[in-house]
Motif scaffolding. Structure first.
Motif, PDB file in Angstrom:
ATOM      1  N   THR A  40     103.938-104.506 -12.790  1.00 27.60           N
ATOM      2  CA  THR A  40     103.476-105.783 -12.259  1.00 27.60           C
ATOM      3  C   THR A  40     102.921-106.625 -13.390  1.00 27.60           C
ATOM      4  OG1 THR A  40     101.322-104.813 -11.792  1.00 27.60           O
ATOM      5  CG2 THR A  40     102.933-104.821 -10.014  1.00 27.60           C
ATOM      6  N   VAL A  70      96.615-108.682 -12.644  1.00 24.15           N
ATOM      7  CA  VAL A  70      95.457-108.043 -13.246  1.00 24.15           C
ATOM      8  C   VAL A  70      95.130-106.779 -12.475  1.00 24.15           C
ATOM      9  CG1 VAL A  70      92.997-108.335 -13.747  1.00 24.15           C
ATOM     10  CG2 VAL A  70      94.566-110.265 -13.998  1.00 24.15           C
ATOM     11  N   GLY A  71      94.776-105.720 -13.176  1.00 23.27           N
ATOM     12  CA  GLY A  71      94.403-104.494 -12.491  1.00 23.27           C
ATOM     13  C   GLY A  71      94.351-103.321 -13.434  1.00 23.27           C
ATOM     14  N   SER A  72      94.195-102.127 -12.864  1.00 18.90           N
ATOM     15  CA  SER A  72      94.159-100.899 -13.659  1.00 18.90           C
ATOM     16  C   SER A  72      95.176 -99.921 -13.093  1.00 18.90           C
ATOM     17  CB  SER A  72      92.757-100.281 -13.638  1.00 18.90           C
ATOM     18  OG  SER A  72      92.325-100.033 -12.323  1.00 18.90           O
ATOM     19  N   TYR A  73      95.721 -99.080 -13.977  1.00 20.48           N
ATOM     20  CA  TYR A  73      96.833 -98.222 -13.624  1.00 20.48           C
ATOM     21  C   TYR A  73      96.724 -96.907 -14.387  1.00 20.48           C
ATOM     22  CZ  TYR A  73      98.459-102.984 -12.736  1.00 20.48           C
ATOM     23  OH  TYR A  73      98.534-104.292 -12.329  1.00 20.48           O
ATOM     24  N   LEU A 128      94.073-100.721 -18.342  1.00 22.13           N
ATOM     25  CA  LEU A 128      93.331-101.851 -17.771  1.00 22.13           C
ATOM     26  C   LEU A 128      93.939-103.139 -18.277  1.00 22.13           C
ATOM     27  CD1 LEU A 128      90.886-103.222 -16.338  1.00 22.13           C
ATOM     28  CD2 LEU A 128      89.652-102.982 -18.508  1.00 22.13           C
ATOM     29  N   THR A 134      93.082-107.121 -18.001  1.00 24.78           N
ATOM     30  CA  THR A 134      92.017-108.018 -17.552  1.00 24.78           C
ATOM     31  C   THR A 134      92.239-109.430 -18.072  1.00 24.78           C
ATOM     32  OG1 THR A 134      89.626-108.417 -17.590  1.00 24.78           O
ATOM     33  CG2 THR A 134      90.573-107.358 -19.528  1.00 24.78           C
ATOM     34  N   THR A 184      95.768-112.496 -20.459  1.00 19.69           N
ATOM     35  CA  THR A 184      95.353-111.116 -20.227  1.00 19.69           C
ATOM     36  C   THR A 184      95.315-110.309 -21.515  1.00 19.69           C
ATOM     37  OG1 THR A 184      97.620-110.407 -19.776  1.00 19.69           O
ATOM     38  CG2 THR A 184      96.281-111.091 -17.890  1.00 19.69           C
ATOM     39  N   ASP A 190     100.194-115.599  -6.592  1.00 21.96           N
ATOM     40  CA  ASP A 190      99.994-114.424  -7.446  1.00 21.96           C
ATOM     41  C   ASP A 190     101.183-113.480  -7.435  1.00 21.96           C
ATOM     42  OD1 ASP A 190      97.461-115.164  -8.305  1.00 21.96           O
ATOM     43  OD2 ASP A 190      96.496-114.304  -6.544  1.00 21.96           O
TER      44      ASP A 190
END
Length: 588
Positions: free
Chosen positions: A345, A348-351, A359, A361, A370, A526
């Motif tokens: 993807t 924004v997020g963590s995986y 991360l 951000t 980002t 988004d």
């Protein structure tokens, strides 16, 4: 077929030329190449000086007894060399067992779960060698797992090595520690029923690690405990942290190599990389960072749990390892294995990775851009550790802390964001100096020119573009069918590729149109796609550009090729020391 009208031609051209990105979608690829760190990189040196002062104030002014018992080692490295390091030795130490007299780059910590990175690297090596496969199930290498016939037991034949390494196995987190029955004097005080250790139910619990004065656990202890253990989730359906997963990977590694896990990692990774200050065996107290009141854990033998958290390591050794990762993470053991894959993807997020905790951000840089961190943290009694790999800035960061459990969080906040901000400013300045300016065709032959500008929010973008007397930005504006007030930016994105890869000549970039935030944003703004490979014209990508004629000393480019337009433009106005006379074959 009737010929297209002029407006139809513009619309067709526009839709073919450029991928349009919503303002709320942060683009997956960095706006520019990683910076080069030299003596002239004032942005980062000033940041390091400011961080040093902040850290000094934190540790000297603290009234927290826990801080006085705390030590740390911090290093920042590029793929070439360590850029900065700083160390702190606890004021309040064990009188009878103080450990290292002064913490420095050779001082050792228990790095806990960072060990998982080395376990996975061993698995990747054996996968590349053809001795195992990431996509084989774990019971192929550990048939003892199938000794259980309980209906609700874990279905090992559905769990691959890749699932285990990626925290997608769905199996429990721990087995030989963390049981509250060992810590609660009165379980009823927190609403739990009393359980006697003499109860038959307790007899099924492990007889090693925290259940038996930290006696090392064995593989048979682990297999015995896993008999009949139910899973937490279905395999491959949900990310869930598991230490057991890496213990199993370590056992699989031992089985296929015919060596003890510790021996294989020691010879094939640690010795191969020159990491002489890293080991599974306990280092001498003279180099040990021993937190007060918890020094006893330094002596604990992790046994079968070594693959999940057993290594001792110094910060200088970890910087050495991070340089190894940064230099070749796309091809670290095999061209088909990218060890630091970006999430699929773009938001924004963590995986979870293998085993990196990723991360992404947008809370550090301007304009919603980002930063992607590939991290691995670890924690054991008295120790909190974190490593971060940031390929887009060619940075690796090591933070080892001993003592106060909150110290790592404080250090992350004080160090990482400032380093990234400084690296971003440096990268931006270098982009401005190396790429920005006006590139022009021979005016006697063609009225074509491109002006490139840099900004902190939009990176490198085209601010003026004339192609064969046509204003291309006006074409984009007229043909976009966007509201007249909608602003856009014709941004360039580095691909990391070259026209000639062997010689690294012809640096390739792609053009995208980035829309500023819509006036009335919705949740669907988004929903992002990352397609920048648009239509072609006579076999050439319409939105591809190539920079040529690089001055190796300054990094400045003096030629710009617009691939599909079949035109080469020469820098005629820009910083970095023009060589117009040289480029045009004239005498200045």
């Amino acid at each position: 077929m009737a010929p297209l009208s002029r407006l139809g031609v513009i619309l067709l051209f526009l839709s073919s030329l450029i991928a349009i990105i919503n303002g709320s979608c942060s683009f997956e690829t960095p706006f520019f190449p990683p910076p080069t760190y030299t003596r002239q990189s004032s942005e980062v040196w000033e940041a390091f000086s400011q961080i040093e002062a902040s850290l000094s104030r934190l540790m000297s002014n603290s009234t927290d007894p826990g801080m006085n018992k705390s030590s740390y080692s911090i290093e920042v490295t590029s793929s070439k060399s360590t850029l900065w390091s700083t160390f702190h030795t606890a004021k309040d130490k064990n009188l009878t067992r103080p450990g290292a007299e002064k913490v420095n780059e050779t001082s050792r910590y228990r790095i806990a779960s960072i060990t998982k990175v080395f376990t996975v690297l061993g698995i990747l090596q054996q996968h590349a060698a053809g001795n195992l496969s990431l996509d084989h199930t774990i019971d192929r290498y550990l048939p003892d797992l199938n000794s259980s016939h309980t209906p609700d037991s874990i279905l090992w034949h559905d769990i691959t090595l890749r699932s285990l390494a990626s925290q997608l196995s769905g199996i429990p987190r721990d087995w030989a520690q963390g049981d509250l029955i060992l810590d609660l004097e009165d379980p009823t005080a927190v609403g739990l029923p009393p359980v006697s250790r003499d109860d038959p139910e307790f007899a099924d619990l492990p007889r090693c690690d925290s259940y038996n004065d930290f006696k090392p656990c064995t593989a048979q202890d682990l297999f015995r405990d896993l008999e009949g253990r139910p899973p937490v989730f279905e395999p491959n359906q949900k990310g869930k942290y598991s230490n057991i997963a890496f213990e199993l990977l370590g056992l699989a590694l031992a089985n296929v190599t015919g060596q003890a896990y510790e021996v294989y990692v020691g010879s094939s990774i640690l010795q191969a990389l020159g990491m002489a200050q890293t080991s599974f065996s306990k280092p001498d107290d003279s180099v040990a960072v021993l937190p007060k009141d918890i020094a006893w854990y330094w002596d604990v033998d992790e046994g079968v749990q070594n693959p999940t958290g057993g290594l001792y390591c110094s910060s200088s050794d970890m910087s050495m390892f991070l340089r190894y990762v940064l230099k070749d993470y796309k091809n670290i053991v095999d061209a088909k294995l990218n060890w630091l894959p970006l999430p699929s993807t773009i938001g924004v997020g963590s995986y979870y990775g293998m085993p990196w905790e990723t991360l992404r951000t947008d809370k550090i840089l301007d304009g919603g851009r980002t930063v992607t961190f590939f991290t691995k943290g670890g924690g054991l009694p008295g120790y909190s550790t974190m490593i971060l790999v940031v390929p887009q800035y060619d940075l690796g960061i090591t933070i080892f802390a001993a003592g106060d459990t909150d110290l790592l969080s404080d250090l992350l906040k004080m160090v990482v964001e400032r380093v990234i901000e400084a690296a971003d400013k440096l990268a931006g300045r270098q982009v401005d100096e190396r790429y920005a300016g006006t590139y022009t065709a021979d005016p006697n032959k063609l009225n074509s020119s491109v002006t490139l500008s840099y900004s902190s929010t939009h990176g490198l973008e085209i601010t003026n573009w004339i192609s064969n007397s046509t204003d291309m930005l006006k074409v984009i504006s007229q043909g976009s069918q966007l509201p007249p007030t909608q602003k856009f930016h014709a941004q360039l994105i580095s691909t990391g590729l070259h026209r000639h890869e062997k010689t690294k000549k012809g640096e390739l970039w792609r053009l995208v149109v980035s829309l500023e935030e819509p006036a009335a944003p919705s949740v669907w703004d988004d929903l992002c796609t990352g397609d920048v490979d648009t239509a072609i014209y006579a076999g050439k990508p319409l939105n591809e550009l190539a920079f040529w004629d690089k001055d190796e000393k300054s990094g400045r480019f003096y030629q710009l090729e617009l691939t599909a337009f079949r035109v080469n433009l020469t820098l005629t106005d820009g910083g970095g020391g023009l060589r117009i006379g040289h480029l045009l074959g004239q005498q200045l």
